[in-house]
Every structure is written in C-alpha cells, then in structure tokens.
Design a protein around this motif. Structure first.
Motif, PDB file in Angstrom:
ATOM      1  N   ALA A 214       0.817  -1.217   0.000  1.00 54.62           N
ATOM      2  CA  ALA A 214       0.000   0.000   0.000  1.00 54.62           C
ATOM      3  C   ALA A 214       0.849   1.265   0.000  1.00 54.62           C
ATOM      4  CB  ALA A 214      -0.946   0.002   1.203  1.00 54.62           C
ATOM      5  N   ALA A 215       1.981   1.230   0.683  1.00 57.64           N
ATOM      6  CA  ALA A 215       2.856   2.409   0.701  1.00 57.64           C
ATOM      7  C   ALA A 215       3.386   2.716  -0.702  1.00 57.64           C
ATOM      8  CB  ALA A 215       4.009   2.186   1.672  1.00 57.64           C
ATOM      9  N   ASP A 216       3.689   1.680  -1.471  1.00 57.55           N
ATOM     10  CA  ASP A 216       4.140   1.884  -2.850  1.00 57.55           C
ATOM     11  C   ASP A 216       3.024   2.459  -3.713  1.00 57.55           C
ATOM     12  OD1 ASP A 216       6.654   0.884  -2.227  1.00 57.55           O
ATOM     13  OD2 ASP A 216       6.107  -1.176  -2.772  1.00 57.55           O
ATOM     14  N   LEU A 217       1.806   1.967  -3.511  1.00 58.42           N
ATOM     15  CA  LEU A 217       0.667   2.484  -4.269  1.00 58.42           C
ATOM     16  C   LEU A 217       0.414   3.953  -3.941  1.00 58.42           C
ATOM     17  CD1 LEU A 217      -1.809  -0.530  -3.995  1.00 58.42           C
ATOM     18  CD2 LEU A 217      -0.426   0.135  -5.968  1.00 58.42           C
ATOM     19  N   PHE A 218       0.609   4.324  -2.696  1.00 55.06           N
ATOM     20  CA  PHE A 218       0.470   5.721  -2.303  1.00 55.06           C
ATOM     21  C   PHE A 218       1.505   6.582  -3.014  1.00 55.06           C
ATOM     22  CE2 PHE A 218       1.672   9.010   0.995  1.00 55.06           C
ATOM     23  CZ  PHE A 218       0.624   9.872   0.703  1.00 55.06           C
ATOM     24  N   GLN A 219       2.725   6.107  -3.089  1.00 55.48           N
ATOM     25  CA  GLN A 219       3.766   6.851  -3.800  1.00 55.48           C
ATOM     26  C   GLN A 219       3.428   6.986  -5.285  1.00 55.48           C
ATOM     27  OE1 GLN A 219       6.376   8.565  -2.583  1.00 55.48           O
ATOM     28  NE2 GLN A 219       5.626   8.041  -0.537  1.00 55.48           N
ATOM     29  N   GLU A 220       2.791   5.963  -5.851  1.00 53.90           N
ATOM     30  CA  GLU A 220       2.365   6.052  -7.248  1.00 53.90           C
ATOM     31  C   GLU A 220       1.307   7.135  -7.419  1.00 53.90           C
ATOM     32  OE1 GLU A 220       1.145   2.210  -8.609  1.00 53.90           O
ATOM     33  OE2 GLU A 220       3.107   1.287  -8.229  1.00 53.90           O
ATOM     34  N   ASP A 221       0.403   7.267  -6.452  1.00 51.96           N
ATOM     35  CA  ASP A 221      -0.594   8.344  -6.504  1.00 51.96           C
ATOM     36  C   ASP A 221       0.082   9.709  -6.452  1.00 51.96           C
ATOM     37  OD1 ASP A 221      -2.612   6.513  -6.630  1.00 51.96           O
ATOM     38  OD2 ASP A 221      -3.585   7.103  -4.765  1.00 51.96           O
ATOM     39  N   LEU A 222       1.077   9.862  -5.586  1.00 53.83           N
ATOM     40  CA  LEU A 222       1.791  11.133  -5.484  1.00 53.83           C
ATOM     41  C   LEU A 222       2.507  11.451  -6.791  1.00 53.83           C
ATOM     42  CD1 LEU A 222       3.372  10.976  -1.899  1.00 53.83           C
ATOM     43  CD2 LEU A 222       1.174  11.921  -2.595  1.00 53.83           C
TER      44      LEU A 222
END
Length: 332
Positions: A214-222
């Motif tokens: 999930a942390a990686d997916l959040f970085q993708e959103d950013l």
C-alpha cells in the motif's frame, strides 16, 4: 492501453481548495490546511521538480473517467461530499470515479515558519470553514489529539482499495467522519482498524498491506499527481473517450459538475432516483444536513424538520458534534 495526457479544453477557476505542499513552501508562511474560503484558493509557489512522464492508466469502462485527487484531512474535500454523492446518484452510469491520494500533510516539519507552525493554528480555521461549507467540522482535534501527518490514513486507504474499491470509499468516508466530527486522530491504528471493521474490510489484511504494497501504491498516486500538475485539493480531472479533459478545482456548486459532464458527454442525462429518506440512507448510511438537503432536493429548513421527525420516530439516530450533526438509519 491508452495514454492519459493533459490536454485541457478549459480550466474552471479554483475556489476553496486545500493545497498540497512542496519544497518551496518550507521558505514561506503557506500551509495546506489553511485556506481562504471567501477570497478563493491560495497560490502555490512553482515547484522546481520536473513533473516527469504521465503514467499510463487502464481504459475507463464508462464514457467519462474522473480522477479525483483528495486527502483524508482535506476540509475542502469534506465540503464537496454532498455534490459528489448526488453526482453518483444522477450520473453514475456515465462516469467512473477513481480516488487518488494527494499527500496534503507529510509532516509538521515542512511548515515551520510564521504563525502557522503548529497544529493548534489550524483549529479555529476548521471551525470557520465548517460554517462556510455547511458541513460539520470540529477543529478541536488539532488541540486535543493533533495529527502529525495525513500519510498514514492515506496509505490505509490504498490498502483498503487493494481489498475492495467500494468498501475503500466507505472507509474513507468513515475516517473523515472520525477526524472532522469525532475529533479522532486517524493516524492511530486503533481508529483505522475500527473504521475498517465497520465497513466490512479485513483489518488484519489491511495492516499487512499498510506495511507492504500500500505504501508503494500511495507513492504512485503522489507521482501521478505531480505528473498532472495537481496543486491542491480537491482536484477532479474529467476525461472523455477522446482524451479531452476538463478540470474542477476546489469546492464548486453542483451545477458546475453537471456542466462539466455535459460538455464532455452531451448524451448524459440525469438518472431519476428515489428521494425518500429510507432510500437515501440505504445508498448512503450516514448523511449530514446539507447532504440530505441536496440529495432530497429540499431546503435545509425542510430537511431539518424531516430529520428531526425521523429521530422522534426512532427511525434514525443523530450524532451531534460542535458544528453540526450526522444521521444514521437505525437498522444500518
């Protein structure tokens, strides 16, 4: 797989937005949690970071794709909940809304100058914008149990999306109720866990995903937000099948949403929906006064009478906060 380029037909002028931070903000007095809801959005300093290439996105299954950049602690995003909820009821067949996290508050170390250097400086502002948006917001959370960052609940939302897209939206709604009305610090796992369980998510799986993918997916959103030059929240990109794009930024009247859809997709017609209280609460388990007024298409005074009568009949429960109430159907 089609590209998602930035070719706006036109841009609606921004009003009432929360603003994302960048490195240049460390040198001024601007804060993303403070905005002027009367004068309009605060200008953001130009970022020195190159936005990079726009990531590819899978094709939309509906005529219009909406990329909605938001944040769990964005008061302006809470302010457009009534408009978004009606939009889904009337035009849900024509559009697909994708929720993306924007990273409103990395940490308070970013905002270390001027008169807005600590969480308590946000408290009075939240109480003020509550009246402007006509949505209940209690700023005392910044005095009693302030959030150090909006990143933990944002990552938790991405973990919720990994399980179930619909339940993730319910989860986002629930943690917003917690922070805006119940004064809960939603960076704490105990509150995130409770919200997950209340909307039917697997909290244990969420915790594992928060610590993993999930942390990686959040970085993708950013990264996507940077590539699309998102400067604040809420920002909504409406795109049709020909990649023509319109942008709505900030708290806008409902008619602006309708105008945007019809400009891109003239064939769109509003769907008739049941405006009876039980039907509205069946679709949306909790409603504020403004939400009920907009969804039922009645004046706020009439909405208040209807909701008060339903409370007397014990058909709904009322949760009162300092700056407004939230109602829930009794058997839900």
């Amino acid at each position: 797989m089609r590209r998602f380029p930035f070719y706006p037909l036109f841009l609606f002028v921004a009003f009432h937005g929360c603003h994302e931070p960048n490195h240049a903000q460390k040198m001024n007095n601007s804060n993303p949690l403070l905005c002027d809801p009367v004068a309009g959005a605060c200008d953001m300093p130009a970022s020195s970071t190159h936005p990079g290439a726009t990531p590819e996105l899978p094709p939309s299954q509906k005529p219009i794709r909406v990329l909605y950049f938001t944040d769990p602690v964005c008061s302006s995003c809470w302010g457009i909940e009534p408009q978004l909820r009606r939009l889904k009821l009337e035009y849900g067949d024509a559009l697909e809304i994708e929720y993306r996290m924007g990273g409103l508050l990395p940490s308070w170390e970013v905002y270390n100058s001027g008169g807005i250097s600590k969480p308590s400086d946000v408290s009075h502002h939240w109480d003020e914008v509550s009246g402007h948006y006509e949505m209940p917001i209690d700023g005392d959370v910044w005095l009693e149990d302030p959030l150090p960052s909006s990143y933990p609940p944002s990552i938790a939302f991405k973990a919720a999306q990994m399980q179930d897209a619909h339940k993730a939206i319910l989860f986002l709604r629930r943690i917003r109720e917690m922070v805006f009305m119940e004064k809960k610090n939603i960076t704490r796992w105990e509150h995130l866990q409770k919200a997950a369980e209340q909307v039917g998510l697997d909290a244990n799986r969420m915790k594992a995903d928060v610590e993993g993918r999930a942390a990686d997916l959040f970085q993708e959103d950013l990264a996507l937000a940077r590539s699309m030059k998102v400067r604040g929240f809420p920002t909504l990109f409406f795109t049709d099948a020909n990649d023509q794009k319109l942008v709505l930024y900030g708290v806008r009247p409902y008619d602006n949403f309708v105008q945007t859809i019809r400009t891109l997709y003239p064939e769109a017609v509003p769907k008739t929906y049941d405006r009876n209280p039980e039907a509205l609460f069946a679709r949306y388990p909790t409603l504020t006064l403004k939400e009920y007024s907009i969804l039922a298409d009645v004046e706020k005074t009439s909405a208040q009478k209807i909701l008060s009568e339903l409370v007397k009949q014990k058909r709904i429960q009322e949760f009162r906060s300092k700056n407004g109430s939230l109602w829930r159907w009794n058997d839900r």
